[in-house]
Design an enzyme around this catalytic site. Structure first.
Site, short mmCIF file in Angstrom:
data_model
loop_
_atom_site.label_atom_id
_atom_site.label_comp_id
_atom_site.label_asym_id
_atom_site.label_seq_id
_atom_site.Cartn_x
_atom_site.Cartn_y
_atom_site.Cartn_z
N PRO A 79 18.26 -8.65 -25.92
CA PRO A 79 19.61 -8.66 -25.36
C PRO A 79 19.66 -9.61 -24.16
O PRO A 79 18.79 -9.54 -23.28
CB PRO A 79 19.81 -7.21 -24.91
CG PRO A 79 18.87 -6.40 -25.75
CD PRO A 79 17.68 -7.29 -25.97
N TYR A 114 18.98 2.10 -22.77
CA TYR A 114 18.71 1.12 -21.71
C TYR A 114 18.11 1.83 -20.50
O TYR A 114 18.82 2.46 -19.71
CB TYR A 114 20.04 0.46 -21.33
CG TYR A 114 19.96 -0.89 -20.66
CD1 TYR A 114 18.79 -1.36 -20.07
CD2 TYR A 114 21.07 -1.71 -20.63
CE1 TYR A 114 18.74 -2.60 -19.46
CE2 TYR A 114 21.05 -2.96 -20.02
CZ TYR A 114 19.87 -3.39 -19.45
OH TYR A 114 19.83 -4.63 -18.84
N GLY A 115 16.79 1.72 -20.34
CA GLY A 115 16.11 2.49 -19.29
C GLY A 115 15.58 1.67 -18.14
O GLY A 115 14.67 2.13 -17.45
N HIS A 160 16.32 -2.07 -15.27
CA HIS A 160 17.25 -2.93 -14.55
C HIS A 160 18.14 -2.18 -13.56
O HIS A 160 19.29 -2.58 -13.31
CB HIS A 160 18.10 -3.76 -15.53
CG HIS A 160 17.30 -4.81 -16.25
ND1 HIS A 160 17.65 -5.31 -17.47
CD2 HIS A 160 16.15 -5.44 -15.92
CE1 HIS A 160 16.75 -6.21 -17.87
NE2 HIS A 160 15.82 -6.29 -16.93
N TYR A 211 19.79 0.41 -13.83
CA TYR A 211 20.96 1.10 -14.36
C TYR A 211 20.65 2.60 -14.40
O TYR A 211 19.52 3.03 -14.12
CB TYR A 211 21.32 0.54 -15.74
CG TYR A 211 21.79 -0.91 -15.67
CD1 TYR A 211 22.75 -1.29 -14.72
CD2 TYR A 211 21.28 -1.88 -16.52
CE1 TYR A 211 23.17 -2.61 -14.64
CE2 TYR A 211 21.70 -3.21 -16.44
CZ TYR A 211 22.65 -3.57 -15.49
OH TYR A 211 23.08 -4.87 -15.40
N ALA A 221 14.92 -14.85 -24.52
CA ALA A 221 16.33 -15.07 -24.22
C ALA A 221 16.48 -16.58 -24.02
O ALA A 221 16.95 -17.30 -24.90
CB ALA A 221 16.75 -14.28 -22.99
N CYS A 246 15.58 -23.60 -15.73
CA CYS A 246 16.46 -23.91 -14.59
C CYS A 246 17.43 -22.77 -14.28
O CYS A 246 18.03 -22.73 -13.21
CB CYS A 246 17.25 -25.18 -14.87
SG CYS A 246 18.31 -25.07 -16.34
N ASP A 277 27.06 -38.68 -14.30
CA ASP A 277 27.22 -38.77 -12.85
C ASP A 277 28.00 -40.01 -12.42
O ASP A 277 28.58 -40.02 -11.34
CB ASP A 277 25.83 -38.78 -12.19
CG ASP A 277 25.13 -37.43 -12.33
OD1 ASP A 277 25.83 -36.41 -12.41
OD2 ASP A 277 23.89 -37.42 -12.39
P1 ADP Z 1 23.07 -39.19 -15.26
O1 ADP Z 1 22.64 -37.88 -14.66
O2 ADP Z 1 24.56 -39.34 -15.28
O3 ADP Z 1 22.43 -39.47 -16.57
P2 ADP Z 1 21.13 -40.74 -13.67
O4 ADP Z 1 21.34 -41.19 -12.28
O5 ADP Z 1 20.10 -39.70 -13.91
O6 ADP Z 1 22.56 -40.32 -14.23
O7 ADP Z 1 20.73 -41.97 -14.58
C1 ADP Z 1 21.43 -43.18 -14.54
C2 ADP Z 1 20.49 -44.26 -15.03
O8 ADP Z 1 21.24 -45.46 -15.20
C3 ADP Z 1 19.37 -44.61 -14.06
O9 ADP Z 1 18.13 -44.50 -14.74
C4 ADP Z 1 19.65 -46.04 -13.62
O10 ADP Z 1 18.48 -46.79 -13.41
C5 ADP Z 1 20.43 -46.57 -14.81
N1 ADP Z 1 21.30 -47.71 -14.50
C6 ADP Z 1 22.15 -47.82 -13.46
N2 ADP Z 1 22.81 -49.00 -13.51
C7 ADP Z 1 22.35 -49.66 -14.61
C8 ADP Z 1 22.63 -50.93 -15.20
N3 ADP Z 1 23.53 -51.75 -14.68
N4 ADP Z 1 21.96 -51.26 -16.32
C9 ADP Z 1 21.05 -50.44 -16.88
N5 ADP Z 1 20.75 -49.23 -16.34
C10 ADP Z 1 21.38 -48.84 -15.24
FE1 SF4 Z 2 18.64 -21.56 -19.44
FE2 SF4 Z 2 17.86 -23.88 -18.35
FE3 SF4 Z 2 16.37 -22.74 -20.22
FE4 SF4 Z 2 18.71 -23.77 -20.89
S1 SF4 Z 2 16.97 -24.90 -20.11
S2 SF4 Z 2 17.92 -21.79 -21.50
S3 SF4 Z 2 19.92 -23.37 -19.05
S4 SF4 Z 2 16.83 -21.89 -18.21
#
Ligand code: ADP
Ligand code: SF4
Length: 679
Positions: A29, A172-173, A175, A177, A317, A344, A644
C-alpha cells in the site's frame, strides 16, 4: 530475450492463506494523492503496475469511517456502496492482468484532524494531533463501547472489501495509527483489559485480526501491517513482545521498521535494503510469509532477500512508481531497461501536498488515465521527420529518448563534454549519487537507438541551428543560479553582490571548493543549500546557513527529508540562523536584517554563497524565435523550449516537460481528462 534462471526464485508463486500470488513482486500500500477523489486515475495507475508484472497490487490507506479523515492528504475510502463501485475499477484493472488486489483498511486516530468530516477521532487516549499538520485538536479516549464500534467498522469494511473484489484485506497496525497506539505504552495507559501488559495492549489488534479473518474466511487473505524497532535490542514500545501474541494469526505480515525516516528515507540519507537486518530477525519469530520494503531498486537486491530468507515477498512502493515494469523487464531479460528509483521522494512530496503523485524518473506516473500515457508504449512518429534537441540535461535527455522511441530522426547537441546538465553537478553533492540515474538510464536507452545521434561538446548558436535545417527544434538549454540574492525574499540585488568573496553556487557546483568561514544564504528552501553546507563543512569550513524563512530547507518537509537533513547539520557542527534576509556583503562580513522587525545584524564571513532563484537560459530560444521566418523557409515545422530554460523548477518538472514535448510532437495537444464524481 528470456529470463536468467537465477532470478527464478522471484517468479515462484506463493500461497497467502486462501489466495495465491503469482510471483514475489508485491506493491505494498502506498499513498498516491489520488484516493477516493480520483478513482479512475488510481485504477489506471495500479492497473499499469499489474500489467508490469507486480503479482500483488494494493491501494493506499483506505478510510473505514468518517472519523478517519486526514484531509488535506488524500486517502482511499471504503465506507459505502459508492466506494465499493469506485474501488471495483481498481480490482478489475489489477485482475485483468492476473495480479492480486489488496486493500489497506485504515482508521487513523489522533493523527486524523478530520478537517473535512468535522467528526471527532477516537484513539487509545485523548492525544494531541500529530506534529505534521499540528492542528490544535485532540482525539477522544475510547470507551469499551467505542472499542466494539471500532471492531464493527472493520467487519463492515471487510465485507465491502470482498464486494469490491479484493483478494487481500489489511489490518493496519503501525504508522502511529489507532491500532499501533494501543501497543505503545507511552500512549496506552488504560487500566482496563486493553491496557497494561503486552498481552492486553495487543488485545484490540488481535481481536480485529480475528474479526476480519472471520468475515473474509476462505475468500481473501488477511495481511497485517506492523512495525518493529530498527534495532531489536532496543524496543521501548514492546513491539516484539506484542508480536509474540499474534505472530501466527495473519496470512501475511507486512513489516516495516518503526521509524518513518528510515522506512521512507530519501537516498541522501538511507540506502537500499537498509532495514533488512531487523526484518530478518523478525522472520525467525513467525512461520507466516513476510513482505517488507527496502527501496529495492534492482532485481539483484530483491533476489538476495529471497535467497537469504530475509523475507518471502519483495515489497515495493517507490521502485514500482519509478519502474512499473520492473518485474516484467526482469523476466524478459531486459535488465538494462529497468529505470531505478533515485530516492528523491518527490512522489511522496506531492501526496503531502494533496495532489496526485509524480515521479522524477517516470514521467508517465499519475498520467496513465488523465493523459493516457503508458510507461512502455508511445505513439509512433506522425511522419518521417527530423528533430533537433539542444541541451542534454534532464529535459533534453528525456525529450530525445521519447522522440527516439517514437521513431523520429533525432539529433541531440550538448555544449559540454559530459551529458546530463544539472545532474552532473548535483549528483556529486553529499549523498546524492543516485540522482545520476536520471542521466544514466536515459544515456543507456539513447545508446541503443540507431535513429538518435548525439553530439557532445557542441554549443550551438542560431546560425549553426539554421544550417541544420531540422523540421522540429526542442530547446532545453537549462538555467543557471543567480548570485545576486534575487529570489523569493528579494527582488533587487544585495549590495556588494559582485565582490570577489561572493561565490556563486554555480561555481561550487562546478567544483570550486569553499574556504574559511562560509555563510550560505538559502532562499531556495530545498536540498541545495543544506547540501552545499555539508560539502563546505566536509572541506573544513566553518559554516553558517542563513534563511529568511522560519525553518531551513522548508520544502524538504514534503519529501520527508527535513528531519534527517537537520540531524546531519547538527552532527556536522553547522550553525544556522532563521528569519534573516540578506542585505549586503562587505569584506569579512555578511549584513542581514530580521524579517519581522527589520533589525540589522551581521555575521563574520570570508565567503558568502547566495542561493536564491535561477535565470532561465533562454537566449538561444529567443534568438531562434527572432529568426523564425528564416527557419520556416528552411522547412521548420515547430520550435519549442522545455524544462528549466522555460521555467526553472525541480528535476521532475524538467523530465516531465521533455517527455510531454516528445509525446505531443505532431499530435493534437489536448487538455487532460478530469476525474470527477458524477451525481
Ligand atoms: P534541464 O533541467 O532543463 O534539462 P539543465 O541545466 O540540466 O536543464 O541542462 C541544460 C543543458 O543544456 C546543459 O547541459 C547545458 O550545457 C546545455 N546547453 C546550454 N546551452 C546550450 C547550447 N547553446 N548548445 C548545446 N547545449 C547547450
Ligand atoms: Fe519517488 Fe523519486 Fe523514486 Fe520516483 S525516483 S519513485 S519520485 S523517490
Amino acid at each position: 530475450m528470456t529470463r536468467d534462471s537465477r532470478y527464478d526464485p522471484l517468479f515462484e508463486p506463493i500461497q497467502l492463506g486462501p489466495v495465491t500470488a503469482p510471483n514475489r513482486f508485491y506493491q505494498v500500500p502506498h499513498c498516491s494523492g489520488m484516493g477516493y477523489h480520483r478513482p479512475q486515475m488510481m485504477a489506471a495507475m495500479r492497473g499499469v503496475k499489474a500489467e508490469g508484472g507486480w503479482g500483488v497490487v494494493c491501494t493506499e490507506y483506505c478510510s473505514i469511517h468518517a472519523s478517519s479523515d486526514e484531509t488535506p492528504y488524500p486517502s482511499a475510502s471504503l465506507r459505502d456502496a459508492d466506494d465499493v463501485s469506485n474501488l471495483r475499477l481498481m480490482t478489475d484493472a489489477v485482475h485483468a492482468e492476473g495480479a492480486l488486489a489488496g486493500v489497506e483498511l485504515w482508521y487513523g486516530g489522533f493523527t486524523s484532524a478530520n478537517l473535512y468530516s468535522r467528526e471527532v477521532a477516537m484513539d487509545v487516549a485523548s492525544l494531541a494531533n500529530e506534529a505534521k499538520l499540528g492542528v490544535p485538536v485532540q482525539s477522544q479516549a475510547m470507551t469499551l463501547d467505542d472499542i466494539q464500534a471500532f471492531r464493527q467498522m472493520h467487519c463492515d469494511a471487510a465485507k465491502r472489501a470482498l464486494d469490491a473484489g479484493f483478494d487481500i484485506v489489511y489490518v493496519y497496525g503501525n504508522h502511529y495509527y489507532l491500532l499501533h497506539n494501543f501497543l505503545n505504552p507511552c500512549f496506552n495507559q488504560r487500566d482496563d483489559e486493553y491496557g497494561g501488559v503486552a498481552e492486553n495492549r495487543v488485545r484490540l489488534l488481535r481481536e480485529v485480526i480475528e474479526d476480519v479473518r472471520a468475515i473474509v474466511a476462505g475468500r481473501a487473505a488477511v495481511a497485517v501491517r506492523y512495525s518493529i524497532p530498527p534495532n531489536f535490542a532496543d524496543d521501548p514500545q514492546g513491539l516484539i513482545e506484542c508480536f509474540g501474541y499474534i505472530s501466527e494469526l495473519p496470512d501475511l505480515w507486512d513489516i516495516t521498521v518503526n521509524d518513518y525516516h528510515l522506512e521512507m528515507g530519501s537516498s541522501r540519507f538511507v540506502k537500499e535494503a537498509a532495514n533488512q537486518t531487523a526484518i530478518a530477525a523478525l522472520k525467525a519469530l513467525t512461520s507466516k510469509p513476510i513482505v517488507s520494503v527496502g527501496r529495492f531498486t534492482s532485481p539483484d537486491t530483491m533476489l538476495n532477500q529471497i535467497s537469504a530468507g530475509t523475507q518471502d515477498m519483495i515489497g515495493a512502493a517507490r521502485p514500482s512508481i519509478a519502474e512499473p515494469f520492473l518485474p516484467r523487464k526482469s523476466t524478459e531479460g531486459r535488465l538494462e531497461d529497468i529505470r531505478e528509483c533515485i530516492g528523491c521522494n518527490v512522489c511522496y512530496a506531492h501526496n503531502s501536498l494533496g495532489v496526485p503523485i509524480r515521479c522524477t524518473q517516470n514521467p508517465t506516473m499519475g498520467e496513465e488515465w488523465r493523459r493516457g500515457w503508458h510507461p512502455e508504449r508511445i505513439e509512433a512518429r506522425h511522419a518521417d521527420q527530423s528533430v533537433l534537441v539542444v541541451g542534454a540535461g534532464p529535459a533534453g535527455l528525456e525529450a530525445a529518448c521519447a522522440l527516439g522511441q517514437r521513431g523520429y530522426r533525432v539529433i541531440l547537441a550538448e555544449a559540454e563534454q559530459e551529458l546530463g546538465g544539472r545532474i552532473n553537478q548535483e549528483s556529486r553533492l553529499p549523498g546524492m549519487a543516485e540522482y545520476a540515474r536520471v542521466r544514466d538510464w536515459r544515456l543507456g536507452q539513447l545508446g541503443r537507438m540507431e535513429n538518435v545521434d548525439i553530439y557532445p561538446e557542441n554549443r550551438l548558436d542560431a546560425d549553426a541551428i539554421i544550417g541544420l535545417e531540422s523540421q522540429h527544434i526542442v530547446i532545453a538549454t537549462g538555467a543557471s543560479w543567480r548570485s545576486d540574492g534575487v529570489g523569493r525574499w528579494r527582488n533587487t540585488a544585495f549590495t556588494g553582490c559582485d565582490h570577489a568573496d561572493v561565490v556563486g553556487v554555480e561555481q561550487i557546483l562546478r567544483g570550486r571548493i569553499p574556504e574559511g568561514r562560509v555563510v550560505i544564504y538559502d532562499d531556495d528552501h530545498y536540498y541545495l543549500g543544506t547540501s552545499v553546507a555539508l560539502l563546505a563543512r566536509a572541506n573544513g569550513c566553518h559554516v553558517t546557513l542563513v534563511t529568511p524563512a522560519e525553518s531551513l530547507a522548508g520544502w524538504s518537509h514534503f519529501t520527508d527529508e527535513h528531519g534527517p537533513t537537520m540531524q546531519a547539520l547538527v552532527e556536522a557542527g553547522i550553525e544556522w540562523v532563521t528569519a534573516r534576509s540578506l542585505i549586503g556583503f562587505e569584506p569579512g562580513r555578511v549584513l542581514l536584517q530580521c524579517v519581522f522587525s527589520g533589525k540589522p545584524s551581521q555575521l563574520e564571513a570570508d565567503q558568502l554563497i547566495p542561493i536564491s532563484a535561477r535565470i532561465a537560459d533562454d537566449a538561444l530560444w529567443l534568438a531562434l524565435e527572432g529568426r523564425r521566418s528564416e527557419l520556416e523557409q528552411q522547412g521548420l515545422l515547430s520550435l519549442q523550449r522545455v524544462g528549466d530554460c522555460r521555467a526553472p523548477g525541480i528535476i521532475a518538472a524538467a523530465v516531465y516537460a521533455g517527455h510531454k514535448a516528445a509525446r505531443e510532437l505532431g499530435c493534437q495537444q489536448s487538455e487532460f481528462k478530469r476525474d470527477r464524481v458524477v451525481v
